[in-house]
Design an enzyme around this catalytic site. Structure first.
Site, PDB file in Angstrom:
ATOM      1  CB  ALA A 251      63.087  27.929  52.637  1.00 30.88           C
ATOM      2  CB  CYS A 259      58.575  40.979  67.050  1.00 28.36           C
ATOM      3  SG  CYS A 259      57.128  41.455  67.968  1.00 28.36           S
TER       4      CYS A 259
HETATM    5  C1  UDX Z   1      57.208  36.754  66.740  1.00 26.85           C
HETATM    6  C2  UDX Z   1      57.515  35.640  67.747  1.00 26.85           C
HETATM    7  O1  UDX Z   1      57.133  34.387  67.192  1.00 26.85           O
HETATM    8  C3  UDX Z   1      56.779  35.911  69.059  1.00 26.85           C
HETATM    9  O2  UDX Z   1      57.160  34.925  70.009  1.00 26.85           O
HETATM   10  C4  UDX Z   1      57.166  37.297  69.583  1.00 26.85           C
HETATM   11  O3  UDX Z   1      56.452  37.601  70.754  1.00 26.85           O
HETATM   12  C5  UDX Z   1      56.889  38.355  68.532  1.00 26.85           C
HETATM   13  O4  UDX Z   1      57.560  38.020  67.299  1.00 26.85           O
HETATM   14  P1  UDX Z   1      55.201  37.360  65.119  1.00 26.85           P
HETATM   15  O5  UDX Z   1      55.965  38.578  64.741  1.00 26.85           O
HETATM   16  O6  UDX Z   1      53.743  37.479  65.387  1.00 26.85           O
HETATM   17  O7  UDX Z   1      55.830  36.687  66.428  1.00 26.85           O
HETATM   18  O8  UDX Z   1      55.370  36.324  63.907  1.00 26.85           O
HETATM   19  P2  UDX Z   1      55.953  34.858  63.680  1.00 26.85           P
HETATM   20  O9  UDX Z   1      54.842  33.915  63.550  1.00 26.85           O
HETATM   21  O10 UDX Z   1      57.028  34.519  64.617  1.00 26.85           O
HETATM   22  O11 UDX Z   1      56.602  35.061  62.222  1.00 26.85           O
HETATM   23  C6  UDX Z   1      57.587  36.067  62.003  1.00 26.85           C
HETATM   24  C7  UDX Z   1      57.998  36.096  60.553  1.00 26.85           C
HETATM   25  O12 UDX Z   1      58.777  34.951  60.222  1.00 26.85           O
HETATM   26  C8  UDX Z   1      56.838  36.110  59.553  1.00 26.85           C
HETATM   27  O13 UDX Z   1      57.126  37.030  58.534  1.00 26.85           O
HETATM   28  C9  UDX Z   1      56.817  34.704  59.009  1.00 26.85           C
HETATM   29  O14 UDX Z   1      56.295  34.641  57.708  1.00 26.85           O
HETATM   30  C10 UDX Z   1      58.298  34.357  59.022  1.00 26.85           C
HETATM   31  N1  UDX Z   1      58.577  32.913  59.104  1.00 26.85           N
HETATM   32  C11 UDX Z   1      58.187  32.189  60.192  1.00 26.85           C
HETATM   33  C12 UDX Z   1      59.296  32.303  58.072  1.00 26.85           C
HETATM   34  O15 UDX Z   1      59.668  32.937  57.079  1.00 26.85           O
HETATM   35  N2  UDX Z   1      59.588  30.969  58.178  1.00 26.85           N
HETATM   36  C13 UDX Z   1      59.215  30.213  59.247  1.00 26.85           C
HETATM   37  O16 UDX Z   1      59.533  29.020  59.268  1.00 26.85           O
HETATM   38  C14 UDX Z   1      58.496  30.849  60.288  1.00 26.85           C
END
Ligand code: UDX
Length: 428
Positions: A251, A259
């Protein structure tokens, strides 16, 4: 195999480096002359751990801004151009259109055209139709959809160790799946071979599901707040159920990046175009859009007014290990704080403030310079160096006591021992 990659962004460049490491003869192309120049000089245009090093070890990778002639030379062409969002939420396929136009002139011998870019369902079928309409014989090419699932910050690892490889092919195409598998023969991965639209939708479904997990846990965190319960206990407990899984249950201030926000909007747009109602998609986005409000309310409950207060914000990028600030919740938080009259001092180990914030926010080159004399500190991005920060020192140079943990990653007791007040979301 001689392979041309169109687009030298995160996906195109990582793909080029990965395929070169398998021994393929790679040409990575981009119309951006500056980018190509930089790459030819052995540098990369963004921060991605491990990629620069890997690039320096690539013998069989060249760069070119001559997209059309590079495509002419290669039997396999990967399309990895960006599809940013338009103002109505639909995917902007301008860059893709330019590739199709180049392709229509470059196809003189048989080509396998593989789309890596995230594109709305139906796009790859349309590429095929457009090429045929522009006079290219349908016997001279096959279109494949082969979406990527790499995470920024782990791009090369994810490219080399995917949990699956999705191959979408045209109805009567019995040859392309084998070609794609032979390109990736060094990767041990399960294959999912499906239709073009199936592959396009798998990519959207994956991002939708991951974003939904984040919004789910953020909504649960709100409920936890009301009942003075700890969301991290809930994440841990439900995550132990293999049907749920422990990932993406952290959270915090919500998701950002290049993306999730874009792809959820594009999927919603694609559904609406076919008169399909979307309830969950809208809810997931709404929770994310309103999550920062929770933190603002929290800060206001500690400070009578925010006007004139000095705020230290740690983190600018949308997540750690990247300098990417696209749709960064950290940036949005700074926008909110400056609108409320705060003097924001930000620090990030890699990212730089966006242009529109530079007048209002001071970017410091050291975390403690941002923290000094601050009335409160907001942790926006969980870079490892913030987790290991000397909180005693921070407490001694801060004016106020409040630390808002926007990622629920700090050890509350440790900060309290330093005389600080630490608050996150859904944590008693
Ligand atoms: C994402 C997908 O994971 C990947 O498979 C796709 O190809 C592109 O989009 P990315 O955008 O690099 O990858 O970031 P990711 O690590 O997935 O995190 C995305 C966002 O979610 C970040 O802002 C991260 O801080 C947030 N996040 C992630 C949360 O707030 N909580 C979580 O538990 C996980």
């Amino acid at each position: 195999m001689k392979i041309c990659v169109v687009g030298a962004g995160y996906v195109g460049l990582t793909l080029s480096v990965a395929l070169a490491s398998f021994g393929h003869d790679m040409i990575c192309t981009d119309k951006d002359l500056k980018k190509i120049e930089q790459l030819k000089n052995g540098d990369i245009p963004f921060y991605e751990p491990g990629l620069l090093d890997a690039l320096h070890h690539c013998g069989n990778l060249s760069f070119s801004s001559e997209v059309k002639s590079s495509m002419e030379e290669c039997p396999v062409i990967f399309i990895a151009v960006g599809t940013p969002p338009r103002s109505d939420g639909s995917a902007d396929t301008k860059a893709l259109q330019s590739v199709i136009s180049d392709l229509s002139e470059a196809i003189r011998s048989y080509k396998t055209i593989i789309t890596k870019s995230t594109v709305p369902p139906g796009t790859n079928e349309n590429i095929a139709k457009q090429l045929i309409a522009s006079g290219v014989s349908e016997n001279l090419f096959n279109i494949v959809s082969n979406p990527e699932f790499l995470r920024e910050g782990n791009a090369l690892y994810d490219m080399l160790h995917p949990d699956k490889t999705v191959i979408g092919v045209q109805e009567k195409d019995h040859v392309s799946a084998a070609i794609v598998k032979s390109i990736y023969k060094h990767i041990d991965t399960p294959y999912v071979v499906t239709s073009l639209a199936g592959a396009e939708l798998i990519k959207y479904a994956s991002n939708f599901f991951l974003a939904a997990k984040i919004s789910f846990i953020n909504e649960m965190a709100r409920i936890c707040e009301a009942y003075h319960s700890d969301i991290s206990d809930i994440s841990r407990a439900i995550g132990l159920d293999p049907r749920i899984g422990g990932h993406f249950l952290q959270a915090g201030i919500g998701y950002g990046g290049s993306c999730f926000p874009k792809d959820l909007q594009a999927l919603q747009f694609a559904a609406q175009e076919k008169n399909t109602e979307t309830y969950l998609l809208q809810a997931v986005q709404h929770i994310n859009d309103t999550q920062l409000g929770l933190y603002i309310k929290k800060i206001k409950s500690f400070c009578d007014t925010l006007h004139g207060k000095k705020a230290a914000v740690l983190g600018i990028s949308f997540k750690p290990h990247t300098d990417d600030i696209r749709n960064s919740q950290a940036v949005r938080m700074m926008e909110r704080l400056t609108e409320l009259g705060c003097h924001v001092h930000a620090y990030d180990p890699a990212a730089v403030l966006p242009e529109h914030l530079r007048q209002h926010v001071t970017q410091q080159s050291q975390a403690f310079d941002a923290i000094a004399e601050s009335d409160f500190l907001f942790l926006a991005t969980e870079w490892p160096e913030f987790l290991a920060l000397d909180w005693k020192k921070a407490a001694s140079i801060m004016k106020g006591r409040l630390v808002i943990d926007g990622r629920n990653v700090l050890k509350k007791e440790l900060l309290e021992d330093c005389g600080l007040i630490c608050t996150g979301v859904g944590r008693p």
